[in-house]
Structures are given as structure tokens and as C-alpha cells.
Design a protein around this motif. Structure first.
Motif, PDB file in Angstrom:
ATOM      1  N   ALA A  21       1.921   3.814 -39.002  1.00 39.05           N
ATOM      2  CA  ALA A  21       1.778   2.914 -37.631  1.00 39.05           C
ATOM      3  C   ALA A  21       1.950   4.110 -36.654  1.00 39.05           C
ATOM      4  CB  ALA A  21       3.509   2.214 -37.322  1.00 39.05           C
ATOM      5  N   PRO A  23      -0.116   5.607 -33.106  1.00 41.04           N
ATOM      6  CA  PRO A  23      -1.049   4.994 -32.089  1.00 41.04           C
ATOM      7  C   PRO A  23      -2.385   5.713 -32.041  1.00 41.04           C
ATOM      8  CG  PRO A  23       0.636   6.613 -31.192  1.00 41.04           C
ATOM      9  CD  PRO A  23       0.751   6.606 -32.576  1.00 41.04           C
ATOM     10  N   ASN A  26      -4.519   2.786 -33.449  1.00 44.92           N
ATOM     11  CA  ASN A  26      -4.987   1.311 -32.773  1.00 44.92           C
ATOM     12  C   ASN A  26      -6.176   1.071 -32.462  1.00 44.92           C
ATOM     13  OD1 ASN A  26      -2.110   0.846 -33.004  1.00 44.92           O
ATOM     14  ND2 ASN A  26      -1.804   1.474 -30.910  1.00 44.92           N
ATOM     15  N   SER A  27      -7.215   1.828 -32.112  1.00 48.10           N
ATOM     16  CA  SER A  27      -8.521   1.572 -31.647  1.00 48.10           C
ATOM     17  C   SER A  27      -9.360   1.484 -32.717  1.00 48.10           C
ATOM     18  CB  SER A  27      -9.066   2.957 -30.467  1.00 48.10           C
ATOM     19  OG  SER A  27      -9.106   4.080 -31.121  1.00 48.10           O
ATOM     20  N   ASN A  32      -2.275  -2.103 -37.205  1.00 48.95           N
ATOM     21  CA  ASN A  32      -0.708  -1.568 -36.085  1.00 48.95           C
ATOM     22  C   ASN A  32      -0.457  -3.009 -35.547  1.00 48.95           C
ATOM     23  OD1 ASN A  32      -0.943   0.894 -37.412  1.00 48.95           O
ATOM     24  ND2 ASN A  32      -1.570   1.622 -35.374  1.00 48.95           N
ATOM     25  N   LYS A  33      -1.549  -3.787 -34.937  1.00 47.97           N
ATOM     26  CA  LYS A  33      -1.337  -4.723 -34.146  1.00 47.97           C
ATOM     27  C   LYS A  33      -0.630  -5.917 -35.140  1.00 47.97           C
ATOM     28  CE  LYS A  33      -4.657  -3.454 -30.810  1.00 47.97           C
ATOM     29  NZ  LYS A  33      -6.079  -3.487 -30.503  1.00 47.97           N
TER      30      LYS A  33
END
Length: 148
Positions: A21, A23, A26-27, A32-33
Motif C-alpha cells: 500500500a 502512495p 495509486n496512479s 490501493n483504492k
């Protein structure tokens, strides 16, 4: 005997624990979401479903008990839906672009002297999660960020 639904949900829970997890992922990946939503919903929604069911029972009474139970079960099953999606995703083969990126990362890790077990193709998202987890554990952050 394990049922396919149970096995998929169990694989999704394992995949959610394996996925790093971070950051910066994320993209690129939606995991992760989905993991965050599933984790939060597994803690909050069962209690919320019970409270809403009690409130509905109080206002609507016995006549609507079937609908109350059905809506409570629907809300309480949302975490299972997230884990099911993660289980299916874990078993999904990597698309060609991600597979080539996976292979590059794997080769760079082997050049750094990290031993990796041989895997047969097609690589799956679960294999990617294990590789990323190992990369985050054994390499410095700048080395990992340059791949992204």
C-alpha cells in the motif's frame, strides 16, 4: 471441499495483505483504492447495516421484515464483493505492457543480487504484488521510485 466463491474471496483477502500500500502506486494500479475501501467497509458496514435495519424495523414494523433483512444483507455483503474482485484480480494474467515492466523490474532486482524464485508465464497480478512487496522491503526507495 472449497467452493469457488469461497476460494476467490479467500484469495482476495490474501492478495489485499500482499499488495504494498504505497502512495506512488495509486496512479498506476487501482488495488490501493479497492483495498482501502474493502478494509473500511468490512469494519463499518456490518454495524451500519444493523443500525439501519433496527431503525427501519422501528419505523416500518413487522410488515416490511423481508425488505429490511434483504437490504441489511446487501449492505453487509459489500466487503465480500471487494474481496471477490481482488481475488479475481489476483488470478488475472498481466497485460503485455505491465508484463514487460514486471520483467524489467525483475531483471533489475536480480542484477542487484536479490534472489527470486523462477515463475512460469503468464505472470499474474499476485506475482506482481509479491515482486513489489519484495522490492519495497529489500531496496531503497529511490531505486523503487525510478521504475514508476
Amino acid at each position: 471441499m472449497q467452493y469457488p466463491l469461497y476460494a476467490t474471496v479467500k484469495a482476495g483477502r490474501e492478495y489485499s495483505k500482499l499488495w504494498p500500500a504505497k502512495p506512488e502506486l495509486n496512479s498506476i494500479f487501482i488495488e490501493n483504492k479497492v483495498i482501502l475501501f474493502t478494509t473500511l467497509s468490512s469494519k463499518l458496514l456490518p454495524l451500519m447495516a444493523l443500525l439501519v435495519a433496527l431503525l427501519q424495523f422501528w419505523y416500518l414494523g413487522n410488515e416490511h421484515l423481508g425488505q429490511i433483512v434483504a437490504s441489511m444483507l446487501l449492505v453487509a455483503s459489500v466487503p465480500l464483493q471487494g474481496w471477490y474482485w481482488l481475488g479475481v484480480r489476483a488470478a488475472t494474467p498481466l497485460p503485455p505492457s505491465v508484463a514487460s515492466w514486471y520483467q524489467q523490474v525483475r531483471q533489475k532486482m536480480q542484477q542487484q543480487g536479490i534472489e527470486l524464485k523462477p515463475l512460469s508465464q503468464p505472470w499474474r497480478y499476485k506475482d506482481l504484488a509479491a515482486l513489489l512487496q519484495k522490492a519495497y522491503q529489500q531496496l531503497d526507495k529511490s531505486f523503487v521510485v525510478q521504475w514508476l
